[in-house]
Design an enzyme around this catalytic site. Structure first.
Site, PDB file in Angstrom:
ATOM      1  N   SER A 262       0.848  -1.192   0.000  1.00 31.66           N
ATOM      2  CA  SER A 262       0.000   0.000   0.000  1.00 31.66           C
ATOM      3  C   SER A 262       0.875   1.231   0.000  1.00 31.66           C
ATOM      4  CB  SER A 262      -0.891   0.009   1.241  1.00 31.66           C
ATOM      5  OG  SER A 262      -1.539   1.254   1.391  1.00 31.66           O
TER       6      SER A 262
ATOM      7  N   TYR B 156      -2.886  -0.794  10.533  1.00 32.64           N
ATOM      8  CA  TYR B 156      -2.856  -1.118   9.096  1.00 32.64           C
ATOM      9  C   TYR B 156      -1.543  -0.665   8.460  1.00 32.64           C
ATOM     10  CZ  TYR B 156      -4.211  -1.119   4.158  1.00 32.64           C
ATOM     11  OH  TYR B 156      -4.260  -1.338   2.805  1.00 32.64           O
TER      12      TYR B 156
END
Length: 685
Positions: free
Chosen positions: A562, A575
């Site tokens: 990501s 996350y």
């Protein structure tokens, strides 16, 4: 006038297709893509409109069970029969295949096959040429001619072996003229041919020959034609057998891919296991397969492990290495014995069939269907051997004739006409989280580029749906796996290697997202986020490395990380920290696995809202609240803040995965590719 595209099929063609489908639906009648059928009748000439005598016949390639009208060749019988007057003889009969093109009616449909003469020269309105195991058993028995007479009397006549072609058509036509009571023939070393005045009569005659041969082999045959059981060669218990097969699959696929990478198939069906448990299996396997269709798929003979089922795995591994070297040397010698200056180059010396007593059969091909069909053909060969040995002894055509078929110039020309393989052909991919969102898009892109895809997801239903979308068992496999469970991951890879032979490309995509401020993030949140993505990626990559190093074919591992791996945003500690862990796994594994030819790279997406399982599961609402926008406008919000002002979709991430694995970036490892439409704060430095 030429009939319009929507015109109804002529009656002979419609009857032929229906008959072909019935015959091809039962594997007792013929093997996959084996044999051909024909019908003769009248249809208007496209120029004059006058009725013209035509023949519709299955063209080159294709399968009787799924034959369609475009798969039929349509020829004028007057021109086809006139070829007998200019036939130059058996030494030049391959030239006749090109002559068939001058006999085509209108646009002619499919390309005529080598067996066209058999159908056109035989004086019967309907002809079936089939490859039933029972018929080939008689055709490959040492006393085949006498056994055919004993079984059928004068209703079915023996035709000695001749390579398929124009002369064989002349032979069968003459045999029919000389034996007016005959309904068909057994072709030595090959199969059967039957005929009739109507489509129904022809089909009934074909089935009569096949079923009578089956009954004859049972009634006349001796028990245990493969000999007594060999001590230690019987089937291992089910779980142990499958575990041993999965352990051997990467090694065997690597050996079978020495010349060119192959996809694998495994079967442990009862007939295979029984054959390998019997005393005569080494002798019979060495004689090679039978019908020409068989050894075109299976090669001239299989590689057979000569150790008992209980032999230690390290001993088996070492033995396979030596046997493979011997097989390659023997195959090269076989080629050298029979090749001449006009022979095509050797296509590779690796086995297509590997037999492991107590375990089963591994078969190989350029794709899953080819590998599976090769295995089915060797099962046909086992059935043929059983039948021939039951009533006589198995005596296939000699090696020189096998070579003439395997390296036939016409077969070589057919291979050259095949389309170029897709970029990921022969590669086996496993995609975690493949049941939705980015994983689903990646699975679709890899399959579209030729890969076999294992769709791994914790949601069994979603994985199964995607596997069906990708084309079913010959293209995709659904496995249910929780990536936090070591045993479940190992089981998923076992299923993958048993389905396709191995694994070459792994995409670590499975994940969840927990978006909370630091003070609201619990230890359980932290552990769950890391267990699924950091720990899960590690476990999947570790199992992938075991398989890939066992194959020795290199490979690709791709992490879907990501932009959050390098960008610090609010309310996202669990996350983003996990994504940073995954990003560094890419670097660490690239450094460690490079010596094995395994490349490890990453893709850094951002703002993939539409189609995303993570965003649909609550992450979207949480992030929308953080940024103060309606959830339905979150994708647009992410797009507005990018340099390109474009929304990122799952398909864009899939494009990056293909770019990394599709063959152009062969010297790239340890790379992260941003797919975020341009987020300056996430630029890699």
């Amino acid at each position: 006038m030429t009939p319009s595209p929507g015109a109804a099929q002529p009656l002979p063609a419609a009857e032929l297709l229906a008959r072909s489908h019935r015959l091809g639906a039962d594997p007792r009648n013929t093997n996959y893509a084996g044999g051909n059928t024909s019908a003769k009748g009248l249809a208007p000439d496209p120029v004059s409109g006058a009725d013209t005598e035509l023949m519709w016949v299955k063209g080159s390639g294709g399968d009787l069970g799924t034959l369609t009208e475009p798969g039929l060749a349509v020829l004028r019988l007057d021109r086809l029969r006139a070829l007998a007057e200019v036939y130059p003889g058996v030494e030049r009969e391959d030239e006749m295949v090109a002559a068939f093109d001058y006999c085509l009616h209108g646009k002619g449909g499919a390309a005529p096959s080598i067996d066209t003469a058999m159908h056109g020269l035989v004086d019967a309105a309907h002809v079936d040429h089939l490859h039933p195991d029972s018929g080939i058993a008689l055709a490959c028995a040492a006393e085949g001619e006498a056994l055919t007479a004993e079984c059928f009397g004068d209703r079915v006549v023996w035709v000695p072996w001749r390579r398929p072609g124009f002369q064989l058509g002349l032979d069968i036509a003459e045999m029919k003229r000389a034996n007016p009571r005959a309904i068909g023939c057994v072709l030595g070393g090959h199969g059967i041919t039957a005929w009739g005045d109507t489509s129904r009569e022809c089909e009934e005659n074909s089935l009569s020959i096949i079923r009578e041969a089956e009954r004859f082999l049972v009634k006349r045959g001796r028990p245990e034609p493969f000999g007594p059981l060999l001590e230690g060669y019987g089937p291992l218990p089910d779980d142990e057998r499958r575990a041993r097969a999965a352990a051997l699959a990467p090694l065997l696929r690597g050996l079978a891919s020495t010349d060119r990478v192959q996809v694998g198939h495994f079967t442990d069906s009862a007939p295979v296991l029984d054959f390998l448990a019997r005393a005569e299996h080494p002798r019979l396997a060495a004689l090679g397969t039978s019908c020409p269709d068989h050894f075109l798929r299976t090669k001239v003979r299989p590689l057979v492990l000569d150790l008992p089922a209980s032999a230690p795995l390290d001993e088996v591994t070492a033995r396979f290495g030596r046997l493979h070297e011997e097989y390659r040397a023997e195959y090269a010698a076989y080629y050298d014995r029979h090749a001449d200056t006009d022979s095509p180059a050797m296509r590779g010396a690796d086995p297509a069939i590997v037999l492991v007593p107590g375990v089963g059969m591994f078969s190989y091909g350029k794709d899953k269907q080819t590998a599976r069909v090769a295995g089915e053909f060797y099962l046909n060969a086992i059935n043929v051997m059983r039948g021939a040995e039951a009533v006589s002894s198995y005596a296939p055509i000699d090696e020189a004739e096998k070579f003439r078929i395997e390296y036939w110039a016409l077969e070589e020309a057919k291979l050259r006409r095949m389309p170029a393989p897709k970029p990921l052909a022969t590669r086996v991919a496993l995609v975690t989280g493949g049941g939705s969102g980015i994983g689903k898009a990646v699975a679709h892109r890899l399959a579209a580029e030729g890969a076999c895809v294992v769709v791994a997801d914790v949601n069994a239903g979603s994985a199964a749906e995607v596997a069906v979308e990708l084309g079913g068992a010959d293209r995709a496999l659904a496995v249910t796996v929780d990536v936090t469970d070591e045993a479940a991951i190992a089981a998923a890879f076992r299923e993958a290697v048993l389905a396709f032979g191995g694994v070459d490309l792994v995409v670590n995509n499975a994940g969840i997202s927990i978006s909370k401020p630091l003070l609201e993030t619990t230890a359980r949140d932290w552990d769950l986020q890391h267990d699924i993505m950091a720990r899960g990626s590690f476990l999947v990559s570790r199992e992938a490395a075991r398989v890939m190093t066992g194959q020795g074919l290199g490979g690709d591992i791709v992490y879907i990380t990501s932009k959050n791996a390098v960008f610090a945003g609010p309310n996202n500690i669990a996350y983003s920290a996990t994504k940073a862990d995954q990003a560094h796994q890419v670097r660490l594994l690239a450094a460690e696995l490079g010596e094995h030819g395994i490349r490890v790279n990453g893709v850094n997406p951002d703002g993939v809202v539409r189609g995303s399982g993570i965003f649909a599961a609550g992450w979207g609402a949480q992030r929308a609240a953080v940024y103060g926008v309606p959830e339905e406008e979150l994708g647009e919000f992410y797009a507005r803040r990018t340099l390109l002002k474009r929304e990122v979709l799952p398909e864009h991430v899939a494009n990056a995965v293909f770019a990394l694995t599709g063959g152009e970036l062969t010297h790239t490892t340890g790379l992260h590719i941003p797919v975020d439409a341009g987020v300056a704060a996430a630029f890699l430095r």
